[in-house]
Design an enzyme around this catalytic site. Structure first.
Site: not given
Length: 526
Positions: A84, A141
């Site tokens: 990610c 993130h």
């Protein structure tokens, strides 16, 4: 001077320091066609999870399939990393994440600081400085800095770190510090990483107060990724993507109503289909492919709702839509979906999320741009998510500076159907080990500069052992034309190719870039 004014000043100052500028001739032409931009980033969505990429998919994806029919579908698109955080860094900066400190990290909880360095030109910063309204909705993130009551950065991980945060204080390193006007979303994986609370701009308006009670959540093989943490009273664990959708719709409606002549950039980063697979109640049982299939179906519905909103607001014909994923499908998803529903989210590739093999990073990538991109077309150009920045810069007439988007190539010729030759001379991808697990591909030849998968442990993980192919070699070389499944390691048979690709990889690492340096005269500063 307000925080917002300071941020705008910093963006303009950064533009001056970096020396990036607008090509006047190109800008004049681009100004008449500057599109709105809707960038939808799915999470852990595999190449084989989508019907238009996998005719054997067991999950209906009518909206994504329609988007492909209305635009261009890329069949050789790749995330810059197989997990990610680094992939999102590459997408928003145009730079391979292994080139920066901690570029292989995956943040959790209140982890930080931001992976994007102060002064680094980003896609939203470039667009905002060129007249765009910019908004980020969903999973960030990329690292944030939270502070305790004494004003010290909170370091560490887990629920104890969450408890030390003073949520009345401003968060540093938020999307607002990197080029976005507005942000609504979460720090990390929304339903996974200890902090179960929404962030609005650079604060948490409703702090987490209650320990997560997993007994109240669905119980199935795709529901085991929730880490113990604190939850805010307004955080719906099974409807996070519906909240994100509503916030994006609010931004679009407000923008078109208040500033209809100003282009927008909306970056919508979904929770779906990262584990745990918590489809909203209205989607449970919507497919014959179990909870994860229902979650994929919900993602497709969200895409359809975003496209419908753009159409309803009358801006569809001047909106460039990009849909893609941050990496390949999660191991749990692939293993259980194969066994229980004959659905393969990595099909037809070997590997999964974290791996250097194609299944870890070959992703769906679809572009719709009415009047520019011919509907129903397919491109076999080898591309990376890092290429989005240079492509959009070309579309709006901006010449990127030498110290930005170092791994970004302009895909506009491919979008316009004018590509005759490969745009990229080679492709770099980093696996779970960051800079220690790099691969490079040139044409059909793919070289893995490490042993094994570079990510998952197929030899020790009981769930992955059935897919283990013993290979004691220190590196790997595959020919994807003759061996797309990456089953036959040719490193001992073609040492010449190994030497060439290893040398090219080291050269790219040493030079700090893979894209050519800008050479054109920028003309006058904007």
């Amino acid at each position: 001077m307000t925080a917002k004014t300071i941020r705008r000043f910093n963006i303009l100052l950064m533009a001056a320091v970096l020396g990036w500028c607008t090509d006047p001739a190109f800008a004049r032409e681009a100004s008449t066609v500057r599109p709105n931009i809707l960038l939808i980033l799915a999470d852990d969505l595999g190449y084989g999870d989508v019907g238009c990429y996998n005719d054997q998919s067991k999950v209906p994806t009518p909206n994504i399939d329609r988007l492909a029919r209305e635009g261009m579908r890329f069949t050789d698109a790749h995330s810059p990393a197989t997990v990610c955080t680094p992939s999102r860094y590459g997408l928003l900066t145009g730079q391979m994440p292994f080139r920066v400190p901690n570029g292989g990290i995956v943040f959790t909880g209140v982890g930080g600081p931001s992976l994007i360095a102060p002064g680094r030109l980003t896609l939203p910063a470039m667009l905002r400085a060129n007249g765009y309204a910019t908004a980020c909705v969903g999973k960030w993130h990329l690292g944030l800095t939270f502070f305790d009551k004494e004003g010290q950065p909170v370091r560490g991980d887990g629920i104890d770190a969450i408890r030390r945060v003073d949520f009345s204080r401003r968060i540093v390193g938020s999307p607002l510090d990197h080029g976005f006007d507005k942000f609504f979303g979460t720090a990390c994986c929304p339903t996974t990483d200890w902090l179960y609370a929404f962030i609005e701009d650079d604060r948490v308006p409703v702090p987490p107060t209650t320990p997560l009670d997993k007994s109240q959540l669905p119980q199935h093989p795709w529901a085991n990724d929730c880490r113990p943490g604190l939850m805010a009273p307004n955080f719906p664990m099974e409807e996070v993507d519906l909240v994100f959708l509503e916030k994006s719709r609010e931004f679009l409606k407000q923008h078109v109503r208040q500033t209809p002549h100003k282009p927008f950039f909306l970056y919508h980063a979904t929770q779906a289909v990262h584990l745990p697979s918590f489809a909203a109640p209205r989607f449970k049982g919507a497919t014959k492919a179990g909870p994860h299939g229902d979650f994929i179906y919900e993602l497709d519905w969200v895409v359809g709702e975003l496209l419908a909103t753009v159409k309803e607001l009358g801006v569809g014909n001047n909106t460039l839509v990009i849909f893609t994923s941050d990496n390949g499908p999660e191991t749990t998803s692939v293993v259980h979906m194969r066994a229980e529903y004959a659905h393969d989210g990595a099909r037809p590739w070997r590997g999964m999320k974290r791996d250097s093999w194609e299944g870890g990073h070959r992703v769906p990538f679809i572009v719709r741009w009415p009047g520019k991109v011919k509907p129903g077309t397919t491109s076999a150009q080898m591309i990376s998510l890092t290429d989005v920045m240079a492509t959009i810069a070309a579309i709006i007439g901006v010449k990127l500076p030498d110290n930005a988007a170092e791994d970004s190539f302009n895909l506009l010729p491919a979008l316009l159907g004018e590509d005759r030759t490969p745009i990229r001379p080679y492709l770099l991808v980093q696996a779970f080990g960051g800079g220690r697990t790099l691969s490079i591909r040139r044409g059909p030849w793919k070289y893995l500069d490490h042993p094994g998968s570079g990510g998952n442990n197929y030899e020790r993980d009981p769930a992955l052992k059935p897919f283990h192919i013993p290979d004691p070699a220190p590196v790997a070389l595959y020919n994807l034309d003759t061996d797309p499944g990456e089953r036959k390691n040719l490193y001992a048979e073609r040492p010449d190719i190994v030497t060439e690709l290893k040398s090219l990889l080291e050269q790219s690492k040493a030079s700090g870039r893979s894209a050519p340096r800008p050479t054109a005269d920028c003309g006058e500063q904007p």
